[in-house]
Design a protein around this motif. Structure first.
Motif, mmCIF file in Angstrom:
data_model
loop_
_atom_site.group_PDB
_atom_site.id
_atom_site.type_symbol
_atom_site.label_atom_id
_atom_site.label_comp_id
_atom_site.label_asym_id
_atom_site.label_seq_id
_atom_site.Cartn_x
_atom_site.Cartn_y
_atom_site.Cartn_z
ATOM 1 N N CYS A 330 -6.411 18.246 1.990
ATOM 2 C CA CYS A 330 -7.215 17.791 3.124
ATOM 3 C C CYS A 330 -7.580 16.315 3.047
ATOM 4 C CB CYS A 330 -8.492 18.631 3.228
ATOM 5 S SG CYS A 330 -8.202 20.395 3.508
ATOM 6 N N VAL A 331 -8.127 15.894 1.912
ATOM 7 C CA VAL A 331 -8.644 14.521 1.801
ATOM 8 C C VAL A 331 -7.526 13.519 1.557
ATOM 9 C CG1 VAL A 331 -10.182 12.997 0.510
ATOM 10 C CG2 VAL A 331 -10.872 15.353 0.976
ATOM 11 N N LEU A 332 -6.661 13.818 0.592
ATOM 12 C CA LEU A 332 -5.632 12.856 0.202
ATOM 13 C C LEU A 332 -4.674 12.538 1.336
ATOM 14 C CD1 LEU A 332 -4.677 11.222 -2.250
ATOM 15 C CD2 LEU A 332 -3.182 13.131 -2.845
ATOM 16 N N VAL A 333 -4.471 13.495 2.237
ATOM 17 C CA VAL A 333 -3.538 13.294 3.353
ATOM 18 C C VAL A 333 -3.952 12.104 4.214
ATOM 19 C CG1 VAL A 333 -2.571 14.380 5.416
ATOM 20 C CG2 VAL A 333 -2.956 15.736 3.365
ATOM 21 N N ASN A 334 -5.258 11.871 4.353
ATOM 22 C CA ASN A 334 -5.738 10.768 5.188
ATOM 23 C C ASN A 334 -5.257 9.412 4.691
ATOM 24 O OD1 ASN A 334 -7.856 12.088 7.121
ATOM 25 N ND2 ASN A 334 -8.259 12.960 5.116
ATOM 26 N N PHE A 335 -5.002 9.308 3.394
ATOM 27 C CA PHE A 335 -4.594 8.034 2.819
ATOM 28 C C PHE A 335 -3.092 7.958 2.593
ATOM 29 C CE2 PHE A 335 -8.907 9.058 1.502
ATOM 30 C CZ PHE A 335 -9.592 7.914 1.878
ATOM 31 N N MET A 336 -2.391 9.122 2.705
ATOM 32 C CA MET A 336 -0.955 9.121 2.474
ATOM 33 C C MET A 336 -0.180 8.617 3.683
ATOM 34 S SD MET A 336 -1.053 10.019 -0.551
ATOM 35 C CE MET A 336 0.697 9.822 -0.739
ATOM 36 N N TRP A 337 -0.624 8.994 4.893
ATOM 37 C CA TRP A 337 0.122 8.569 6.083
ATOM 38 C C TRP A 337 0.203 7.051 6.212
ATOM 39 C CZ3 TRP A 337 3.416 11.530 8.247
ATOM 40 C CH2 TRP A 337 3.224 12.898 8.319
ATOM 41 N N PRO A 338 -0.897 6.296 6.007
ATOM 42 C CA PRO A 338 -0.761 4.831 6.078
ATOM 43 C C PRO A 338 0.227 4.271 5.056
ATOM 44 C CG PRO A 338 -3.065 5.454 6.234
ATOM 45 C CD PRO A 338 -2.309 6.705 5.881
ATOM 46 N N ILE A 339 0.322 4.945 3.887
ATOM 47 C CA ILE A 339 1.279 4.478 2.881
ATOM 48 C C ILE A 339 2.704 4.625 3.405
ATOM 49 C CG2 ILE A 339 2.225 4.977 0.588
ATOM 50 C CD1 ILE A 339 -0.566 5.685 -0.317
ATOM 51 N N PHE A 340 2.965 5.701 4.143
ATOM 52 C CA PHE A 340 4.301 5.892 4.698
ATOM 53 C C PHE A 340 4.655 4.782 5.688
ATOM 54 C CE2 PHE A 340 3.459 10.669 4.088
ATOM 55 C CZ PHE A 340 3.794 10.557 2.751
ATOM 56 N N ILE A 341 3.640 4.188 6.311
ATOM 57 C CA ILE A 341 3.888 3.109 7.266
ATOM 58 C C ILE A 341 4.410 1.870 6.556
ATOM 59 C CG2 ILE A 341 2.814 1.552 8.940
ATOM 60 C CD1 ILE A 341 0.894 3.714 9.655
ATOM 61 N N ILE A 342 3.816 1.568 5.403
ATOM 62 C CA ILE A 342 4.180 0.318 4.722
ATOM 63 C C ILE A 342 5.363 0.503 3.774
ATOM 64 C CG2 ILE A 342 1.830 -0.551 4.875
ATOM 65 C CD1 ILE A 342 1.476 0.125 1.943
ATOM 66 N N LEU A 343 5.911 1.728 3.676
ATOM 67 C CA LEU A 343 7.068 1.929 2.805
ATOM 68 C C LEU A 343 8.232 0.994 3.150
ATOM 69 C CD1 LEU A 343 7.366 5.781 2.166
ATOM 70 C CD2 LEU A 343 6.848 3.968 0.535
ATOM 71 N N PRO A 344 8.580 0.824 4.453
ATOM 72 C CA PRO A 344 9.674 -0.114 4.754
ATOM 73 C C PRO A 344 9.398 -1.530 4.249
ATOM 74 C CG PRO A 344 9.176 1.240 6.666
ATOM 75 C CD PRO A 344 8.093 1.500 5.663
ATOM 76 N N LEU A 345 8.136 -1.943 4.250
ATOM 77 C CA LEU A 345 7.799 -3.274 3.754
ATOM 78 C C LEU A 345 7.993 -3.374 2.248
ATOM 79 C CD1 LEU A 345 4.504 -3.916 5.761
ATOM 80 C CD2 LEU A 345 6.825 -4.596 6.366
ATOM 81 N N LEU A 346 7.855 -2.232 1.556
ATOM 82 C CA LEU A 346 7.973 -2.246 0.102
ATOM 83 C C LEU A 346 9.421 -2.128 -0.362
ATOM 84 C CD1 LEU A 346 4.993 0.141 -0.786
ATOM 85 C CD2 LEU A 346 5.008 -2.359 -0.826
ATOM 86 N N VAL A 347 10.234 -1.360 0.375
ATOM 87 C CA VAL A 347 11.591 -1.076 -0.094
ATOM 88 C C VAL A 347 12.636 -2.006 0.503
ATOM 89 C CG1 VAL A 347 10.977 1.334 -0.398
ATOM 90 C CG2 VAL A 347 12.048 0.615 1.727
ATOM 91 N N ASN A 348 12.296 -2.727 1.554
ATOM 92 C CA ASN A 348 13.259 -3.609 2.190
ATOM 93 C C ASN A 348 12.981 -5.049 1.770
ATOM 94 O OD1 ASN A 348 15.035 -4.992 3.825
ATOM 95 N ND2 ASN A 348 14.641 -3.728 5.633
ATOM 96 N N PRO A 349 13.829 -5.637 0.932
ATOM 97 C CA PRO A 349 13.579 -7.000 0.469
ATOM 98 C C PRO A 349 13.676 -8.045 1.563
ATOM 99 C CG PRO A 349 15.762 -6.269 -0.207
ATOM 100 C CD PRO A 349 15.082 -5.082 0.392
#
Length: 552
Positions: A330-349
């Motif tokens: 329940c709680v951790l999910v609120n912070f996981m979705w924003p991380i999925f947004i910035i994944l392209p910024l982290l993996v794409n040089p």
């Protein structure tokens, strides 16, 4: 003699109240409501498929509909599977009832795994099945195509879910220390989630293709681009080729390899379960106690006088934070979705703070004609993300057999409902803060951020109200472990469907009307405001009545 794995899986399904059809009129009403709620999402899905087919079909690459659908489906199952495996395998006490029985660890894991696969078909039915059917209709495919597609649908959740299971079993085996059981269960679950995300990041990094290779694939045609993303999951490549290859022999060969590998991976999970599962799960219900003598001064510090409502709210928040199953799901999910947004910024040089791609995205927020669309998309994302956290949609169910206590405490039903609603809004608003921090990198105007903070409150209040209403209508009060109250609760799924429908409505209207920023603010306030007022009225009239009738 019956297979114990299948027999246990059947028992687990019965215990979870799984039914192919509703048992009463209320169930049929909810089913019909879900179909109407899901309709806008499927319309949006078909529109996306139509545009993709037209765009890629012109260059002979229409097969990306199949391969990308399989990849997205597998990634979603892998990420969600980590949450699910942690809950079903470890944050439940039912396994202690199986220990005295003549059942092997592989049989328990195999049964739980099959039940999880069954629930993962809900994801597959949306992410993969429409792609397969749409492509087959446009291509005029024959019977073999659809038979192969259905076989793939049955087996495609196995590999990503197996990877999640193996990962979690290894982590929980290492973190199995009895003295700090609750703390390590929490840490192990969180570690599993973040390792899973890191795993997906590494896979995406290896999946990068140079522009020259991409251009060459585009020129080749013949669906060559469809196999690019299948490197993430090897079985996806075989599944794609089983549907896209021209020759019958190649299709059957790839389908056979896909089936064989899926079965082998399932067997590997059972073998690892025999070695790791019991060692990581024994003593799951144990806890550590503190023994210390309290002086009168210490007691005075511990006892604080608060209002009944504030105490109830703090209790709700502490319960969510201190219970591993509630925190993970329940709680951790609120912070996981924003991380999925910035994944392209982290993996794409190629994307950084000075890149042209980031500058183009930043321009959307500064242009009044496109800022309205951007606002609608972000608000839609917030509605969807909060609708998936399950805080309010399991708020009543989490009371379980102890619900009768709430009948006697000195606080009104209305205040109890509001406290449960407010706990969901508080954690949901934390997601708004994370989103605001992320969009700072896009150098958004200050007024855009201010509007986001204001309208974000409406965007998260709506799914919270819907979730609480569903849980008041049909709470799951009979459970023997916390994970069943949150992870095996269909109210959370109903809330997610409604949130998806509301999010799809915001996105569709934003792209169709294309309002300038100020008109978009008015439109979003009108839509979310009206729905929130309706939800508030239902919650504090019918909701209070439903709460008072529970356990009578």
């Amino acid at each position: 003699m019956k297979n114990k794995t299948l027999l246990l899986a059947k028992v687990l399904l019965k215990n979870e109240g799984f039914r192919l059809k509703p048992k009463n009129k209320r169930g049929w009403f909810i089913l019909v409501l879900m179909l109407f709620a899901f309709a806008p999402l499927f319309i949006l899905k078909l529109e996306i498929l139509s545009r993709m087919y037209s765009a890629f079909g012109s260059i002979g690459q229409e097969g990306v509909i199949i391969s990308w659908g399989l990849v997205v489906n597998s990634l979603a199952i892998f990420i969600y599977g980590i949450f699910y495996v942690v809950s079903v395998f470890y944050f439940t006490t039912d396994v202690e009832f199986y220990l005295p029985l003549p059942i092997r660890p592989r049989q328990i894991v195999g049964a739980k795994f099959l039940v999880m696969v069954l629930y993962e078909y809900l994801i597959t039915a949306y992410l993969y099945l429409p792609n397969m059917v749409y492509y087959g209709i446009r291509q005029g495919a024959g019977l073999l195509y659809y038979v192969s597609g259905l076989v793939i649908m049955v087996l495609v959740p196995i590999v990503p879910l197996a990877l999640a299971t193996l990962l979690v079993m290894l982590i929980m085996r290492v973190t199995n220390l009895s003295r700090y059981r609750e703390q390590l269960k929490m840490i192990g679950g969180i570690l599993g989630v973040f390792i899973g995300i890191g795993f997906s990041i590494v896979l995406q990094m290896f999946n990068n293709v140079s522009q020259n290779d991409l251009l060459q694939m585009l020129q080749q045609g013949n669906n060559s681009l469809s196999l690019v993303v299948t490197r993430i999951f090897p079985t996806v490549r075989w599944a794609s080729q089983a549907l896209l290859d021209d020759t019958l022999a190649s299709r059957l060969l790839n389908l056979g390899v896909f089936i064989g590998v899926s079965v082998i991976v399932y067997i590997i999970v059972l073998l690892f379960a025999e070695m790791l599962y019991f060692k990581g799960v024994i003593g799951v219900s144990e806890s550590r106690s503190h023994r210390r003598r309290l002086e009168e001064s210490s007691i005075a510090k511990l006892v604080k006088q608060r209002s009944a409502f504030k105490s109830y709210l703090i209790t709700e928040i502490k319960l969510l934070l201190r219970t591993p199953a509630y925190f993970i799901n329940c709680v951790l999910v609120n912070f996981m979705w924003p991380i999925f947004i910035i994944l392209p910024l982290l993996v794409n040089p190629e994307i950084n703070l000075q890149s042209e791609a980031l500058a183009e995205l930043s321009a959307y927020f500064h242009n009044p004609e496109t800022a309205g669309i951007a606002l609608g998309v972000i608000l839609a994302f917030l509605v969807f993300a909060v609708g998936t956290n399950g805080i309010t949609s399991t708020a009543i169910s989490r009371e379980g057999p102890g619900l009768y206590v709430k009948k006697y405490i000195p606080i009104s039903y209305r205040d109890q409902i509001f406290a449960k609603l407010l706990s969901g809004i508080i954690f949901g608003y934390a997601g708004v803060v994370v989103i605001a921090i992320i969009i700072v990198f896009f150098k958004v105007p200050v007024y855009f951020t201010i509007v986001l903070f204001i309208l974000g409150l409406l965007a998260i209040a709506l799914p919270c109200m819907c979730g609480l209403l569903f849980d008041l209508i049909n709470p799951k009060l009979e459970w023997d472990s916390e994970q069943k109250a949150v992870k095996q609760n269909f109210n959370a799924m109903y809330s997610m469907f409604i949130s998806i429908a509301a999010a799809a409505l915001l996105v569709i209207l934003s792209f169709i009307l294309k309002p300038i920023f100020y008109l978009a603010v008015i439109m979003d306030i009108a839509i979310l405001g009206v729905l929130c007022v309706l939800g508030y009225w239902l919650l504090y009239t019918q909701g209070v009545k439903l709460f008072s009738e529970l356990e009578e």
